[in-house]
Design a protein around this motif. Sequence first.
Motif, PDB file in Angstrom:
ATOM      1  N   MET A  64       0.843  -1.195   0.000  1.00 57.08           N
ATOM      2  CA  MET A  64       0.000   0.000   0.000  1.00 57.08           C
ATOM      3  C   MET A  64       0.877   1.243   0.000  1.00 57.08           C
ATOM      4  SD  MET A  64      -3.017   1.096   2.676  1.00 57.08           S
ATOM      5  CE  MET A  64      -4.020  -0.295   2.120  1.00 57.08           C
ATOM      6  N   LEU A  65       0.488   2.245  -0.784  1.00 58.29           N
ATOM      7  CA  LEU A  65       1.252   3.476  -0.849  1.00 58.29           C
ATOM      8  C   LEU A  65       1.169   4.245   0.466  1.00 58.29           C
ATOM      9  CD1 LEU A  65       0.339   4.780  -4.421  1.00 58.29           C
ATOM     10  CD2 LEU A  65       2.364   3.495  -3.719  1.00 58.29           C
ATOM     11  N   ASP A  66       2.250   4.914   0.802  1.00 57.92           N
ATOM     12  CA  ASP A  66       2.345   5.708   2.026  1.00 57.92           C
ATOM     13  C   ASP A  66       1.671   7.057   1.784  1.00 57.92           C
ATOM     14  OD1 ASP A  66       3.148   7.236   4.245  1.00 57.92           O
ATOM     15  OD2 ASP A  66       5.085   6.217   4.369  1.00 57.92           O
ATOM     16  N   ARG A  67       0.652   7.395   2.555  1.00 59.82           N
ATOM     17  CA  ARG A  67      -0.073   8.651   2.350  1.00 59.82           C
ATOM     18  C   ARG A  67       0.821   9.856   2.624  1.00 59.82           C
ATOM     19  NH1 ARG A  67      -0.034  12.189   6.807  1.00 59.82           N
ATOM     20  NH2 ARG A  67      -0.138  10.979   8.735  1.00 59.82           N
ATOM     21  N   ARG A  68       1.924   9.664   3.373  1.00 60.91           N
ATOM     22  CA  ARG A  68       2.845  10.772   3.624  1.00 60.91           C
ATOM     23  C   ARG A  68       3.634  11.160   2.389  1.00 60.91           C
ATOM     24  NH1 ARG A  68       6.250   8.090   8.347  1.00 60.91           N
ATOM     25  NH2 ARG A  68       6.015   6.394   6.832  1.00 60.91           N
ATOM     26  N   LEU A  69       3.791  10.208   1.463  1.00 62.66           N
ATOM     27  CA  LEU A  69       4.658  10.427   0.312  1.00 62.66           C
ATOM     28  C   LEU A  69       3.941  10.361  -1.024  1.00 62.66           C
ATOM     29  CD1 LEU A  69       7.756   8.335   1.475  1.00 62.66           C
ATOM     30  CD2 LEU A  69       7.413  10.808   1.683  1.00 62.66           C
ATOM     31  N   HIS A  70       2.658  10.086  -0.988  1.00 55.72           N
ATOM     32  CA  HIS A  70       1.873  10.008  -2.224  1.00 55.72           C
ATOM     33  C   HIS A  70       0.548  10.724  -2.015  1.00 55.72           C
ATOM     34  CE1 HIS A  70       4.599   6.505  -2.320  1.00 55.72           C
ATOM     35  NE2 HIS A  70       4.676   6.774  -3.612  1.00 55.72           N
ATOM     36  N   ALA A  71       0.190  11.567  -2.979  1.00 53.55           N
ATOM     37  CA  ALA A  71      -1.034  12.367  -2.862  1.00 53.55           C
ATOM     38  C   ALA A  71      -2.217  11.601  -3.437  1.00 53.55           C
ATOM     39  CB  ALA A  71      -0.855  13.703  -3.581  1.00 53.55           C
ATOM     40  N   PHE A  72      -3.002  11.005  -2.542  1.00 55.23           N
ATOM     41  CA  PHE A  72      -4.198  10.310  -3.004  1.00 55.23           C
ATOM     42  C   PHE A  72      -5.267  10.313  -1.918  1.00 55.23           C
ATOM     43  CE2 PHE A  72      -1.592   7.112  -0.949  1.00 55.23           C
ATOM     44  CZ  PHE A  72      -2.481   6.299  -0.266  1.00 55.23           C
ATOM     45  N   ARG A  73      -6.503  10.487  -2.369  1.00 51.03           N
ATOM     46  CA  ARG A  73      -7.702  10.414  -1.549  1.00 51.03           C
ATOM     47  C   ARG A  73      -8.766   9.713  -2.384  1.00 51.03           C
ATOM     48  NH1 ARG A  73      -8.021  16.825  -0.639  1.00 51.03           N
ATOM     49  NH2 ARG A  73      -9.695  16.417  -2.135  1.00 51.03           N
ATOM     50  N   PRO A  74      -9.860   9.291  -1.797  1.00 49.13           N
ATOM     51  CA  PRO A  74     -10.905   8.657  -2.606  1.00 49.13           C
ATOM     52  C   PRO A  74     -11.444   9.559  -3.712  1.00 49.13           C
ATOM     53  CG  PRO A  74     -11.261   8.189  -0.292  1.00 49.13           C
ATOM     54  CD  PRO A  74     -10.151   9.195  -0.354  1.00 49.13           C
ATOM     55  N   ASP A  75     -11.443  10.883  -3.457  1.00 50.49           N
ATOM     56  CA  ASP A  75     -12.023  11.795  -4.442  1.00 50.49           C
ATOM     57  C   ASP A  75     -10.996  12.434  -5.367  1.00 50.49           C
ATOM     58  OD1 ASP A  75     -10.984  13.241  -2.220  1.00 50.49           O
ATOM     59  OD2 ASP A  75     -12.082  15.023  -2.882  1.00 50.49           O
ATOM     60  N   LEU A  76      -9.711  12.371  -5.021  1.00 48.46           N
ATOM     61  CA  LEU A  76      -8.693  13.118  -5.765  1.00 48.46           C
ATOM     62  C   LEU A  76      -7.326  12.483  -5.576  1.00 48.46           C
ATOM     63  CD1 LEU A  76      -8.094  15.760  -7.403  1.00 48.46           C
ATOM     64  CD2 LEU A  76      -7.679  16.865  -5.200  1.00 48.46           C
ATOM     65  N   ALA A  77      -6.553  12.463  -6.668  1.00 43.75           N
ATOM     66  CA  ALA A  77      -5.208  11.897  -6.570  1.00 43.75           C
ATOM     67  C   ALA A  77      -4.289  12.532  -7.600  1.00 43.75           C
ATOM     68  CB  ALA A  77      -5.248  10.381  -6.769  1.00 43.75           C
ATOM     69  N   ASP A  78      -3.016  12.459  -7.308  1.00 42.95           N
ATOM     70  CA  ASP A  78      -1.970  12.876  -8.233  1.00 42.95           C
ATOM     71  C   ASP A  78      -2.093  12.044  -9.511  1.00 42.95           C
ATOM     72  OD1 ASP A  78       0.427  13.366  -9.580  1.00 42.95           O
ATOM     73  OD2 ASP A  78       1.689  13.072  -7.818  1.00 42.95           O
ATOM     74  N   ILE A  79      -2.053  12.701 -10.652  1.00 42.63           N
ATOM     75  CA  ILE A  79      -2.221  11.990 -11.922  1.00 42.63           C
ATOM     76  C   ILE A  79      -1.142  10.939 -12.132  1.00 42.63           C
ATOM     77  CG2 ILE A  79      -0.887  13.595 -13.353  1.00 42.63           C
ATOM     78  CD1 ILE A  79      -3.134  13.262 -15.474  1.00 42.63           C
ATOM     79  N   ARG A  80       0.019  11.119 -11.505  1.00 42.50           N
ATOM     80  CA  ARG A  80       1.102  10.140 -11.630  1.00 42.50           C
ATOM     81  C   ARG A  80       0.759   8.814 -10.953  1.00 42.50           C
ATOM     82  NH1 ARG A  80       5.764  13.903  -9.253  1.00 42.50           N
ATOM     83  NH2 ARG A  80       4.002  14.286  -7.841  1.00 42.50           N
ATOM     84  N   LEU A  81      -0.285   8.820 -10.130  1.00 40.68           N
ATOM     85  CA  LEU A  81      -0.685   7.603  -9.432  1.00 40.68           C
ATOM     86  C   LEU A  81      -1.834   6.880 -10.132  1.00 40.68           C
ATOM     87  CD1 LEU A  81      -0.564   8.883  -5.737  1.00 40.68           C
ATOM     88  CD2 LEU A  81       1.234   7.729  -7.046  1.00 40.68           C
ATOM     89  N   LYS A  82      -2.249   7.393 -11.280  1.00 43.49           N
ATOM     90  CA  LYS A  82      -3.343   6.744 -12.023  1.00 43.49           C
ATOM     91  C   LYS A  82      -2.921   5.332 -12.395  1.00 43.49           C
ATOM     92  CE  LYS A  82      -6.790   7.824 -15.549  1.00 43.49           C
ATOM     93  NZ  LYS A  82      -7.220   8.808 -16.565  1.00 43.49           N
ATOM     94  N   GLY A  83      -3.772   4.388 -12.093  1.00 46.63           N
ATOM     95  CA  GLY A  83      -3.435   2.986 -12.320  1.00 46.63           C
ATOM     96  C   GLY A  83      -2.916   2.302 -11.073  1.00 46.63           C
ATOM     97  N   GLU A  84      -2.488   3.107 -10.075  1.00 45.61           N
ATOM     98  CA  GLU A  84      -2.017   2.549  -8.807  1.00 45.61           C
ATOM     99  C   GLU A  84      -3.037   2.717  -7.696  1.00 45.61           C
ATOM    100  OE1 GLU A  84       2.201   3.019  -7.666  1.00 45.61           O
ATOM    101  OE2 GLU A  84       2.324   4.455  -9.319  1.00 45.61           O
ATOM    102  N   VAL A  85      -3.804   3.810  -7.759  1.00 37.87           N
ATOM    103  CA  VAL A  85      -4.835   4.054  -6.752  1.00 37.87           C
ATOM    104  C   VAL A  85      -6.136   4.420  -7.449  1.00 37.87           C
ATOM    105  CG1 VAL A  85      -3.164   4.820  -5.019  1.00 37.87           C
ATOM    106  CG2 VAL A  85      -4.236   6.500  -6.522  1.00 37.87           C
ATOM    107  N   GLU A  86      -7.246   4.149  -6.781  1.00 31.18           N
ATOM    108  CA  GLU A  86      -8.555   4.511  -7.307  1.00 31.18           C
ATOM    109  C   GLU A  86      -8.966   5.866  -6.743  1.00 31.18           C
ATOM    110  OE1 GLU A  86     -10.544   3.059  -9.503  1.00 31.18           O
ATOM    111  OE2 GLU A  86      -9.095   1.443  -9.882  1.00 31.18           O
ATOM    112  N   ALA A  87      -9.397   6.773  -7.620  1.00 35.31           N
ATOM    113  CA  ALA A  87      -9.881   8.082  -7.199  1.00 35.31           C
ATOM    114  C   ALA A  87     -10.929   8.561  -8.189  1.00 35.31           C
ATOM    115  CB  ALA A  87      -8.735   9.087  -7.120  1.00 35.31           C
ATOM    116  N   GLU A  88     -11.803   9.453  -7.729  1.00 37.32           N
ATOM    117  CA  GLU A  88     -12.836   9.973  -8.608  1.00 37.32           C
ATOM    118  C   GLU A  88     -12.239  10.800  -9.738  1.00 37.32           C
ATOM    119  OE1 GLU A  88     -15.636  12.131  -6.252  1.00 37.32           O
ATOM    120  OE2 GLU A  88     -16.111  10.404  -4.967  1.00 37.32           O
ATOM    121  N   ARG A  89     -11.150  11.512  -9.449  1.00 37.53           N
ATOM    122  CA  ARG A  89     -10.472  12.262 -10.498  1.00 37.53           C
ATOM    123  C   ARG A  89      -8.996  12.402 -10.161  1.00 37.53           C
ATOM    124  NH1 ARG A  89     -10.240  18.073  -9.546  1.00 37.53           N
ATOM    125  NH2 ARG A  89     -11.100  18.565  -7.476  1.00 37.53           N
ATOM    126  N   TYR A  90      -8.218  12.670 -11.203  1.00 35.02           N
ATOM    127  CA  TYR A  90      -6.775  12.802 -11.065  1.00 35.02           C
ATOM    128  C   TYR A  90      -6.363  14.174 -11.589  1.00 35.02           C
ATOM    129  CZ  TYR A  90      -7.155   7.733 -10.654  1.00 35.02           C
ATOM    130  OH  TYR A  90      -7.508   6.468 -10.262  1.00 35.02           O
TER     131      TYR A  90
END
Length: 281
Positions: free
Chosen positions: A1-27
């Motif tokens: 699992m990705l470390d939330r301290r070092l990767h920007a992701f939430r259920p509703d929003l995430a860093d586009i670089r994490l697309k494919g690694e985390v699920e989010a409503e938008r990137y």
Amino acid sequence: MLDRRLHAFRPDLADIRLKGEVEAERYVEGEAAVITAPVVDVRPKPDLSVGIDTQFLLGEPVTVFETANGWAWVQSAVDAYVGYVPADAVATDHPAATHVVSVPRTFLYPGPDLRFPISASLSMGSRLAVVGEAETRNTRYLLLADGTAVIAAHCRPVADILDDDPVAIAGLFLQTPYLWGGRSGHGIDCSALVQLSMQMSGRNAPRDSDMQAAFGSAITRNDLRRGDLVFWTGHVGFMEDSDSLLHANGHTMQVTREPLSEAIARIEPLYGLPTSYRRFY
């Protein structure tokens, strides 16, 4: 699992670089910005009642993923730390830094005169965009675009290291107050003392002690020398030599030095024995 301290992701929003690694409503790609306040607390949630994870310093670059309700959700370009900061503490239009503060603490003045009432207090590691110089009563100042000034002798060009020895840099912080999550000359915690000292010596280091414990090479207690790190669960300190530990700690509530054997005996009843000894360089 990705470390939330070092990767920007939430259920509703995430860093586009994490697309494919985390699920989010938008990137989102995020927008480059810099920290515009002297020291900014970074929280895991946009809530002032929540304790801080770390701090960002003036002029440090960040990526802003969202601004809402007075908060900015950002990621540091220095150590990749992710968190929430006040929205008014970041700006997207800011000149590139030319200098960095190279003493534990210094003052920003409204003009080139140490008799002026100060505008702010800055920490080692703060980054400044210098546009000129001035001299008043034989004291040299560096000038910023807004007319404020800082003592020239307290700064170095951003490309210069302060000292090749990070332990010598850490020693400059002796008696600095301990602050959980602190990362400045006004208050600092154990892993930030290691990180900031490493950075000012031209070396990169992660922010938290568990991250730092994964770097470098493992050694034994008998192999310890100056610059080596001793880790406990949730704690880290620098060795000044084979016997003396330099660390920011909650026991004295400041940066202190003490014999390693005494530190081990004192810490063991609360947190156990050291978990590892490591050499970074």
